[in-house]
Design an enzyme around this catalytic site. Structure first.
Site, PDB file in Angstrom:
ATOM      1  N   TYR A 154       0.725  -1.215  -0.140  1.00 40.00           N
ATOM      2  CA  TYR A 154      -0.084  -0.055  -0.004  1.00 40.00           C
ATOM      3  C   TYR A 154       0.837   1.188  -0.035  1.00 40.00           C
ATOM      4  CZ  TYR A 154      -3.655   3.341   1.449  1.00 40.00           C
ATOM      5  OH  TYR A 154      -4.680   4.411   1.398  1.00 40.00           O
TER       6      TYR A 154
HETATM    7  N1  LIG Z   1      -9.651   5.518   4.510  1.00 45.59           N
HETATM    8  C1  LIG Z   1      -8.216   5.911   4.871  1.00 45.59           C
HETATM    9  O1  LIG Z   1      -7.897   5.887   6.038  1.00 45.59           O
HETATM   10  C2  LIG Z   1      -7.510   6.594   3.794  1.00 45.59           C
HETATM   11  C3  LIG Z   1      -6.349   7.344   3.891  1.00 45.59           C
HETATM   12  C4  LIG Z   1      -5.530   7.700   3.046  1.00 45.59           C
HETATM   13  C5  LIG Z   1      -5.847   7.689   1.656  1.00 45.59           C
HETATM   14  N2  LIG Z   1      -7.165   6.897   1.535  1.00 45.59           N
HETATM   15  C6  LIG Z   1      -7.457   6.558   0.071  1.00 45.59           C
HETATM   16  O2  LIG Z   1      -8.726   7.050  -0.187  1.00 45.59           O
HETATM   17  C7  LIG Z   1      -9.289   6.423  -1.200  1.00 45.59           C
HETATM   18  C8  LIG Z   1     -10.299   6.149  -1.032  1.00 45.59           C
HETATM   19  O3  LIG Z   1     -10.473   5.472   0.176  1.00 45.59           O
HETATM   20  P1  LIG Z   1     -11.787   5.009   1.025  1.00 45.59           P
HETATM   21  O4  LIG Z   1     -11.346   5.075   2.434  1.00 45.59           O
HETATM   22  O5  LIG Z   1     -13.107   5.969   0.737  1.00 45.59           O
HETATM   23  O6  LIG Z   1     -11.786   3.479   0.976  1.00 45.59           O
HETATM   24  P2  LIG Z   1     -13.148   2.703   0.213  1.00 45.59           P
HETATM   25  O7  LIG Z   1     -12.812   1.373   0.222  1.00 45.59           O
HETATM   26  O8  LIG Z   1     -14.540   3.245   0.946  1.00 45.59           O
HETATM   27  O9  LIG Z   1     -13.595   3.283  -1.228  1.00 45.59           O
HETATM   28  C9  LIG Z   1     -12.730   2.775  -2.240  1.00 45.59           C
HETATM   29  C10 LIG Z   1     -13.435   2.646  -3.441  1.00 45.59           C
HETATM   30  O10 LIG Z   1     -12.510   1.998  -4.578  1.00 45.59           O
HETATM   31  C11 LIG Z   1     -13.472   1.137  -5.386  1.00 45.59           C
HETATM   32  N3  LIG Z   1     -12.585   0.364  -5.998  1.00 45.59           N
HETATM   33  C12 LIG Z   1     -11.712  -0.642  -5.714  1.00 45.59           C
HETATM   34  N4  LIG Z   1     -11.073  -1.108  -6.690  1.00 45.59           N
HETATM   35  C13 LIG Z   1     -11.644  -0.811  -7.709  1.00 45.59           C
HETATM   36  C14 LIG Z   1     -11.625  -1.179  -9.182  1.00 45.59           C
HETATM   37  N5  LIG Z   1     -10.518  -1.885  -9.518  1.00 45.59           N
HETATM   38  N6  LIG Z   1     -12.236  -0.368 -10.034  1.00 45.59           N
HETATM   39  C15 LIG Z   1     -12.975   0.309  -9.769  1.00 45.59           C
HETATM   40  N7  LIG Z   1     -13.349   0.941  -8.388  1.00 45.59           N
HETATM   41  C16 LIG Z   1     -12.657   0.137  -7.521  1.00 45.59           C
HETATM   42  C17 LIG Z   1     -14.173   0.464  -4.230  1.00 45.59           C
HETATM   43  O11 LIG Z   1     -15.152  -0.554  -4.679  1.00 45.59           O
HETATM   44  C18 LIG Z   1     -14.647   1.696  -3.395  1.00 45.59           C
HETATM   45  O12 LIG Z   1     -15.882   2.042  -3.607  1.00 45.59           O
HETATM   46  C19 LIG Z   1      -8.294   5.350  -1.604  1.00 45.59           C
HETATM   47  O13 LIG Z   1      -7.514   5.726  -2.817  1.00 45.59           O
HETATM   48  C20 LIG Z   1      -7.418   5.313  -0.199  1.00 45.59           C
HETATM   49  O14 LIG Z   1      -6.350   4.435  -0.602  1.00 45.59           O
HETATM   50  C21 LIG Z   1      -7.843   6.173   2.396  1.00 45.59           C
END
Ligand SMILES: NC(=O)c1ccc[n+]([C@@H]2O[C@H](COP(=O)([O-])OP(=O)(O)OC[C@H]3O[C@@H](n4cnc5c(N)ncnc54)[C@H](O)[C@@H]3O)[C@@H](O)[C@H]2O)c1
Length: 283
Positions: A154
């Site tokens: 990651y």
């Molecule tokens: N949640 C955290 O703590 C956090 C912190 C820093 C960064 N992020 C980043 O923020 C972004 C959103 O994360 P989140 O927390 O909302 O997670 P989440 O799991 O709620 O959302 C991620 C979304 O991406 C979609 N997805 C995954 N693989 C896919 C694919 N192959 N094609 C299309 N869609 C796909 C999933 O279905 C989901 O709807 C991500 O890039 C994550 O790495 C999250």
């Protein structure tokens, strides 16, 4: 400096817009007057967010698109028409020690968190450059600024996302294209993706609120911001790198960074496939 992109009247494409931060940004962008295109993998989640937006009087479309599938991305982009703002938000996490992670997990992390940035951005950017306006947002992570235990795939993928954005920013600025870039580097957010994580000093390094992060990203798009790091303490990471490696590692340990994932569970597989993932009650 390139200006921002006003959301009202713009078309905003959000990958992973069916859940978590993506869903929140979709709802808020629509509230600000944008037409929202949601690409997500579980068909039902994108459709549910689309319907939420429509029932609130907004404009939205949802498509089932695997952003890691080059051909699917090309076809969906051709069907989507003009996009003014692209938010590369889709992401996955494994949350395992290097030797415990499956080969497929590692592959998927790079397919979704890194390579999809290329497929989606390359499909949408020519239209923005042709129209001389737009913004490309890359949702990276604080884990793209500092490596974290149980995040070898990651964290490396998010370092890559950070580098992708920085190089793209240099290319677009050099060409004076009128297209802005914004990289987003948040610490943990309460979306459910990182369920089970713990933070040692919640005042300094709080678990962020999904709604607040979404609003800041959209504010950044509109104001022409180029980097958004949350919470502000994380901005000190580059300065901390001036320390000798041993001192840097001790500082990260004092902050508890490498223990944050000790109780990581992530979102259960069934919940990840549930339409919309986490909903308002939990944030
Ligand atoms: N949640 C955290 O703590 C956090 C912190 C820093 C960064 N992020 C980043 O923020 C972004 C959103 O994360 P989140 O927390 O909302 O997670 P989440 O799991 O709620 O959302 C991620 C979304 O991406 C979609 N997805 C995954 N693989 C896919 C694919 N192959 N094609 C299309 N869609 C796909 C999933 O279905 C989901 O709807 C991500 O890039 C994550 O790495 C999250």
């Amino acid at each position: 400096m390139t200006g921002g992109t006003r959301l009202a009247g713009s078309t905003v494409l959000i990958t992973g817009g069916g859940s978590g931060l993506g869903r929140r940004m979709a709802l808020e962008a629509a509230r600000r007057g944008a037409r929202v295109l949601i690409w997500d993998l579980p068909a039902a989640s994108g459709v549910q967010v689309r319907d939420e937006i429509r029932s609130a009087g907004g404009a939205a479309e949802a498509e089932t698109v695997n952003v890691a599938d080059r051909d699917a991305v090309k076809a969906a982009a051709a069907a989507a028409g003009a996009v003014d703002v692209l938010i590369n938000n889709a992401g996955v996490v494994t949350g395992k020690l290097l030797l415990d992670a499956g080969d497929e997990d590692i592959q998927r992390t790079f397919d979704v968190n890194v390579l999809a940035l290329y497929w989606v951005t390359r499909a949408v950017l020519p239209g923005m450059i042709g129209r001389g306006r737009g913004t490309v947002v890359t949702v990276a992570s604080a884990a793209g600024l500092v490596g974290v235990a149980r995040q070898t795939d990651y964290s490396a993928s998010k370092f890559a996302a950070f580098g992708f954005n920085e190089s793209l920013r240099a290319e677009l600025r050099a060409g004076t294209t009128g297209v802005n870039t914004l990289v987003v580097c948040p610490y943990y957010i309460d979306t459910g993706m990182f369920d089970g994580v713990r933070t040692r000093f919640p005042r300094l390094l709080p678990i962020l609120n999904e709604e607040a992060v979404a609003a800041k990203v959209l504010d950044g798009i509109e104001s022409g911001r180029r980097k958004l790091v949350l919470p502000p303490l994380v901005n000190l990471v580059p300065a901390a790198r001036l320390l000798p490696v041993g001192a840097f590692d001790r500082l990260m340990d004092v902050l508890g960074i490498n223990r944050t994932m000790d109780r990581f569970t992530g979102r259960p597989a069934e919940a990840a496939e549930t339409p919309g993932g986490k909903h308002d009650g939990g944030s």
